[in-house]
Design a protein around this motif. Sequence first.
Motif, PDB file in Angstrom:
ATOM      1  N   ALA A  89       0.833  -1.178  -0.072  1.00  0.00           N
ATOM      2  CA  ALA A  89      -0.114   0.072  -0.162  1.00  0.00           C
ATOM      3  C   ALA A  89       0.827   1.208  -0.025  1.00  0.00           C
ATOM      4  O   ALA A  89       0.541   2.245  -0.558  1.00  0.00           O
ATOM      5  N   THR A  90       2.086   1.125   0.810  1.00  0.00           N
ATOM      6  CA  THR A  90       2.892   2.373   0.848  1.00  0.00           C
ATOM      7  C   THR A  90       3.415   2.693  -0.554  1.00  0.00           C
ATOM      8  O   THR A  90       3.279   3.816  -1.145  1.00  0.00           O
ATOM      9  N   GLU A  91       3.680   1.714  -1.355  1.00  0.00           N
ATOM     10  CA  GLU A  91       4.376   1.958  -2.875  1.00  0.00           C
ATOM     11  C   GLU A  91       3.137   2.617  -3.716  1.00  0.00           C
ATOM     12  O   GLU A  91       3.281   3.471  -4.358  1.00  0.00           O
ATOM     13  N   VAL A 194      -8.849   5.892  -1.338  1.00  0.00           N
ATOM     14  CA  VAL A 194      -9.246   5.325  -0.353  1.00  0.00           C
ATOM     15  C   VAL A 194      -8.321   4.097  -0.041  1.00  0.00           C
ATOM     16  O   VAL A 194      -7.887   3.256  -0.727  1.00  0.00           O
ATOM     17  N   ASP A 195      -7.789   4.133   1.218  1.00  0.00           N
ATOM     18  CA  ASP A 195      -6.936   3.296   1.639  1.00  0.00           C
ATOM     19  C   ASP A 195      -7.374   2.280   2.383  1.00  0.00           C
ATOM     20  O   ASP A 195      -7.862   2.340   3.762  1.00  0.00           O
ATOM     21  N   ILE A 196      -7.831   1.026   1.759  1.00  0.00           N
ATOM     22  CA  ILE A 196      -8.491  -0.225   2.469  1.00  0.00           C
ATOM     23  C   ILE A 196      -7.543  -1.222   3.031  1.00  0.00           C
ATOM     24  O   ILE A 196      -8.178  -2.268   3.157  1.00  0.00           O
ATOM     25  N   SER A 197      -6.341  -0.646   3.459  1.00  0.00           N
ATOM     26  CA  SER A 197      -5.545  -1.715   3.909  1.00  0.00           C
ATOM     27  C   SER A 197      -5.956  -2.562   5.061  1.00  0.00           C
ATOM     28  O   SER A 197      -5.615  -3.654   5.378  1.00  0.00           O
ATOM     29  N   GLN A 198      -6.522  -1.886   6.089  1.00  0.00           N
ATOM     30  CA  GLN A 198      -7.048  -2.344   7.452  1.00  0.00           C
ATOM     31  C   GLN A 198      -8.662  -3.142   7.291  1.00  0.00           C
ATOM     32  O   GLN A 198      -8.898  -3.432   8.214  1.00  0.00           O
ATOM     33  N   SER A 199      -9.180  -2.701   6.113  1.00  0.00           N
ATOM     34  CA  SER A 199     -10.502  -3.297   6.060  1.00  0.00           C
ATOM     35  C   SER A 199     -10.734  -4.341   5.102  1.00  0.00           C
ATOM     36  O   SER A 199     -11.673  -5.204   5.257  1.00  0.00           O
ATOM     37  N   PHE A 217      -4.207  -1.179  -1.265  1.00  0.00           N
ATOM     38  CA  PHE A 217      -4.056  -2.253  -0.078  1.00  0.00           C
ATOM     39  C   PHE A 217      -2.919  -2.963  -0.443  1.00  0.00           C
ATOM     40  O   PHE A 217      -2.357  -3.103  -1.311  1.00  0.00           O
ATOM     41  N   SER A 218      -2.431  -3.610   0.877  1.00  0.00           N
ATOM     42  CA  SER A 218      -1.412  -4.418   0.648  1.00  0.00           C
ATOM     43  C   SER A 218      -1.837  -6.086   0.655  1.00  0.00           C
ATOM     44  O   SER A 218      -2.591  -6.471   1.597  1.00  0.00           O
ATOM     45  N   GLY A 219      -1.201  -7.003   0.156  1.00  0.00           N
ATOM     46  CA  GLY A 219      -1.548  -8.523   0.057  1.00  0.00           C
ATOM     47  C   GLY A 219      -1.366  -8.885   1.553  1.00  0.00           C
ATOM     48  O   GLY A 219      -2.437 -10.004   1.898  1.00  0.00           O
ATOM     49  N   HIS A 220      -0.234  -8.729   2.309  1.00  0.00           N
ATOM     50  CA  HIS A 220       0.027  -9.381   3.388  1.00  0.00           C
ATOM     51  C   HIS A 220      -0.647  -9.053   4.827  1.00  0.00           C
ATOM     52  O   HIS A 220      -0.560  -9.925   5.548  1.00  0.00           O
ATOM     53  N   LYS A 221      -1.539  -8.182   4.314  1.00  0.00           N
ATOM     54  CA  LYS A 221      -2.633  -7.859   5.497  1.00  0.00           C
ATOM     55  C   LYS A 221      -3.896  -8.779   5.320  1.00  0.00           C
ATOM     56  O   LYS A 221      -4.825  -8.762   6.186  1.00  0.00           O
ATOM     57  N   MET A 222      -3.990  -9.447   4.062  1.00  0.00           N
ATOM     58  CA  MET A 222      -5.103 -10.270   3.814  1.00  0.00           C
ATOM     59  C   MET A 222      -4.966 -11.644   3.601  1.00  0.00           C
ATOM     60  O   MET A 222      -5.343 -12.097   2.395  1.00  0.00           O
TER      61      MET A 222
HETATM   62  C1  LIG Z   1      -4.146   1.825   7.271  1.00  0.00           C
HETATM   63  C2  LIG Z   1      -2.713   1.548   6.481  1.00  0.00           C
HETATM   64  N1  LIG Z   1      -2.490   2.080   5.428  1.00  0.00           N
HETATM   65  C3  LIG Z   1      -1.312   1.688   4.845  1.00  0.00           C
HETATM   66  C4  LIG Z   1      -0.287   0.929   5.688  1.00  0.00           C
HETATM   67  C5  LIG Z   1       0.971   0.321   5.030  1.00  0.00           C
HETATM   68  O1  LIG Z   1       1.028  -0.808   4.692  1.00  0.00           O
HETATM   69  P1  LIG Z   1       2.250  -1.283   4.137  1.00  0.00           P
HETATM   70  O2  LIG Z   1       3.418  -1.229   5.167  1.00  0.00           O
HETATM   71  O3  LIG Z   1       2.058  -2.805   3.698  1.00  0.00           O
HETATM   72  O4  LIG Z   1       2.662  -0.762   2.870  1.00  0.00           O
HETATM   73  C6  LIG Z   1      -0.814   0.232   6.834  1.00  0.00           C
HETATM   74  C7  LIG Z   1       0.084  -0.652   7.397  1.00  0.00           C
HETATM   75  O5  LIG Z   1       0.090  -0.694   8.831  1.00  0.00           O
HETATM   76  C8  LIG Z   1      -2.127   0.610   6.997  1.00  0.00           C
HETATM   77  O6  LIG Z   1      -2.605  -0.094   8.430  1.00  0.00           O
END
Ligand SMILES: Cc1ncc(COP(=O)(O)O)c(C=O)c1O
Length: 410
Positions: A89-91, A194-199, A217-222
């Motif tokens: 998600a950061t990238e 919309v940053d859906i990383s946590q949902s 979003f990031s794959g590793h959180k799902m």
């Molecule tokens: C809401 C949210 N956005 C973005 C990120 C960044 O995710 P990543 O470190 O996988 O890029 C996180 C990581 O905890 C997060 O909780």
Amino acid sequence: MIDVNIIKKDFPIFNNSEFVYLDSGATSQKPKVVLDRVISYYENDNANPFRGAYNLSIKSTEDYNNARDRVAKFINAKHNEEIIFTKNATESLNLIANTYGIDNLNSGDEVVLSIMEHHSNIVPWQRVCKLKNAKLNYFYINENFEIDEKEIETKITEKTKIVGIVSVSNVLGTINNIDKIIEKTHSVGAIVIVDISQSIAHQKFDVQKTNADFVVFSGHKMLGPFGIGVLYAKKEILENMSPFLMGGDMIEFVYEQETTFASLPNKFEAGTQNVGGAVGLSTAIDYLENIGYEEIQKHEKELITYAYEKLSNLPYIKIYASKNLENVSSVLSFNIDGIHPHDIASFLDASNICIRAGNHCAQPLMRYIGIDSTCRISFAIYNTKDDIDKLIFAIEKIYAKFEKFINKNK
Ligand SMILES: Cc1ncc(COP(=O)(O)O)c(C=O)c1O
């Protein structure tokens, strides 16, 4: 109804050792099907995709393209080239800020973020706003840790060009009113990220229904592997954006002084692609959808309600969450009177309980609330009420041990 004891068996790490994992907001554990799929890719199909004329490279390309199709279907994208694979998600967020942001912001324009954004959706905008002489504004939260509608109405103005909002806060667990924010943003002609990383491991997200312009979003959180992330954007937006990273496979023709770029999605995927990550993510999506999001939500709602009740019963604990648990997803932050979160996390580790402690990459939020860190527990599909009971038992033990010192130092 979900049988967590059966689900837990799908995750090798829980079969290999005894521990309570309450840090899925940082990264989730991975089911065996995901691990097997990644290994199977490397054992059977591994070759550099898009570049070889031989069968193995073609197979690798197919694997990658199929994974993209799977993600597109998962979030209901209209076109599969609206899915760009990134590292995380950061990238994805850096890509948006450094291309769309730089190309479209002008002096006097405004970017609005929420105070509960992760640093990855703040720091890139600080840099770009400074470069373009644009202003960075924030939606602040009320005493119930939520963004009021009035805040949305007043902060988004004719000057707003970009709005960035997290669907669920990684600190507070607050579920934000995405529909309202998107509607208001579009009414002034601006775009929404919309940053859906946590949902995304807990709630479905439909990019067409919500009408979001960018989604990350990031794959590793799902339940997926590390190193694979997603950027979704509407096709017309991506087509008009400059590329971010330059290099192999994102080009059409390269001359000594000039380059023309590949069409979507390759334009945004420079260098050798992470095929193993993409197929792992695709399998994680299959796994989550096989269980079913309704079931997942039902189970996790029970957990959050149970944890909130149990923690609230301890008089020395302060919880940082909305009292309306309907608006809280699978994250709870709290502090224990007189004991630093880092100490709590270390003491809990001695009982094989993993929680997160710190500022959770959300320093502006911490400062706004007036604290510097919290203990954070976060759930996934494999957690049980028993995990919460073990946490509460351990906290009570820790507090009993330190109570006399705490009260002496007051
Ligand atoms: C809401 C949210 N956005 C973005 C990120 C960044 O995710 P990543 O470190 O996988 O890029 C996180 C990581 O905890 C997060 O909780």
